[in-house]
Design an enzyme around this catalytic site. Structure first.
Site, PDB file in Angstrom:
ATOM      1  N   CYS A 152      33.369  38.143  37.088  1.00 33.19           N
ATOM      2  CA  CYS A 152      32.101  37.724  36.502  1.00 33.19           C
ATOM      3  C   CYS A 152      32.062  38.071  35.020  1.00 33.19           C
ATOM      4  O   CYS A 152      32.198  39.244  34.656  1.00 33.19           O
ATOM      5  CB  CYS A 152      30.917  38.375  37.213  1.00 33.19           C
ATOM      6  SG  CYS A 152      29.323  37.868  36.538  1.00 33.19           S
ATOM      7  N   ASN A 174      36.544  31.215  38.677  1.00 31.64           N
ATOM      8  CA  ASN A 174      35.182  31.503  38.243  1.00 31.64           C
ATOM      9  C   ASN A 174      34.943  30.804  36.897  1.00 31.64           C
ATOM     10  O   ASN A 174      35.781  30.047  36.421  1.00 31.64           O
ATOM     11  CB  ASN A 174      34.973  33.017  38.135  1.00 31.64           C
ATOM     12  CG  ASN A 174      33.536  33.433  38.398  1.00 31.64           C
ATOM     13  OD1 ASN A 174      32.603  32.705  38.080  1.00 31.64           O
ATOM     14  ND2 ASN A 174      33.346  34.615  38.962  1.00 31.64           N
TER      15      ASN A 174
END
Length: 309
Positions: free
Chosen positions: A130, A191
């Protein structure tokens, strides 16, 4: 009927369509729109050890063919998740993959051990990628650290392990290799890509966090390239493809490039029925293409530079 089941290491899914963490809430919110039991699996929003309020607003902004977000892992924490959300998730009728993020390796291991021993959890997805939290990419950009973390989680957690990797690195193949050697059953690729949206009149970035993670159709060619590179370098490592999947054609491109399963992400925001629609349309397309087993189609893409094909 086409054979839809796929296997990601120790994890078997009824079909290759999942939903991406952070785009499907805690799953309960999406039940009015999708027959959850038809999906290959569901992945609720990332869970951290303590509750998080996330980043200040504004923390999302639309971009051409994409979405830039800096949510910052807003969630209720592991205790609330296990008490209030997990009982519902046990009833959805498909595989439940819990996405966890720790502040350090020890916390990742503790989270995975807690959730991995809970009934109704089929797999753990480690969010080592993240870009919108403090130190969010520190671990995920270090191949040896990713391999060490996966190995530790594998030793303490009985369910299959999926490592969700960041594209914001020089050599993602090296990181995927270390994850595989550490015992990951699969890797999720990829991601979001770090990006910036500017309001030049104000002389400020639009997001309160300045930098965010870019998702949506704009990143699909980049994500496809990464899936293909990792699949060619590590053919025995199951891959879950993520990045701009909004149609059956999108999903099938990822499977052809080497992904055994896919996650629908940003599309859930503007078409909450999208995951089920994509499943139906991709299976129809495969059947019309003469495919009897979805696994036979995985990795069917051939390079134009390879004279043998």
């Amino acid at each position: 009927m086409i054979e839809q089941r796929v296997r990601l290491g120790r994890l078997e899914l009824k079909n290759p369509v999942l939903v991406a963490s952070g785009t499907f809430g805690y799953v309960r919110e999406m039940a009015p729109f999708v027959r959850l039991e038809r999906l290959g699996g569901v992945i609720p929003k990332t869970v951290t050890f303590r509750p998080r309020a996330g980043n200040p607003t504004p923390r999302t902004v639309e971009t051409p063919s994409g979405l830039l977000n800096a949510i910052g892992l807003d969630n209720d924490g592991i205790a609330h998740f296990r008490e209030h959300h997990l009982p519902y998730l046990r009833t959805v009728g498909t595989a439940v993959v819990v996405n966890v993020a720790g502040e350090d390796e020890d916390q990742f291991v503790e989270l995975a051990e807690l959730v991995g021993n809970d009934p109704g959890v089929d797999a753990i997805e480690l969010n080592v990628s993240c870009p919108n939290v403090s130190h969010g990419l520190d671990l995920g950009i270090d191949a040896k650290a990713v391999g060490r973390l996966v190995k530790r989680v594998r030793a303490s957690c009985p369910v299959p392990i999926i490592a969700k990797l960041t594209p914001n690195v020089t050599d993602i193949v090296a990181i995927a290799r270390e994850a595989a050697e550490g015992g990951a059953d699969a890797v999720s690729l990829v991601n979001t890509f770090r990006g910036l949206v500017v309001n030049w009149r104000r002389g400020r970035p639009v997001l309160a966090n300045d930098i965010g993670g870019l998702s949506g159709p704009a990143i699909k060619p980049l994500a496809l390239r990464i899936v293909w590179e990792v699949a060619r370098a590590l053919p025995s490592l199951p891959i879950i493809g993520i990045g701009g999947i909004a149609t059956a054609d999108d999903a099938l491109e990822f499977l052809a490039a080497g992904a055994k399963a896919i996650q629908v992400g940003t599309a859930n925001f503007y078409d909450p029925t999208g995951s089920e629609r994509i499943l139906d349309e991709m299976m129809l397309a495969l059947e019309q293409h003469g495919v009897k087993d979805v696994n036979d189609f995985v990795g069917s893409l051939r390079s134009n530079r390879d004279p043998k094909h």
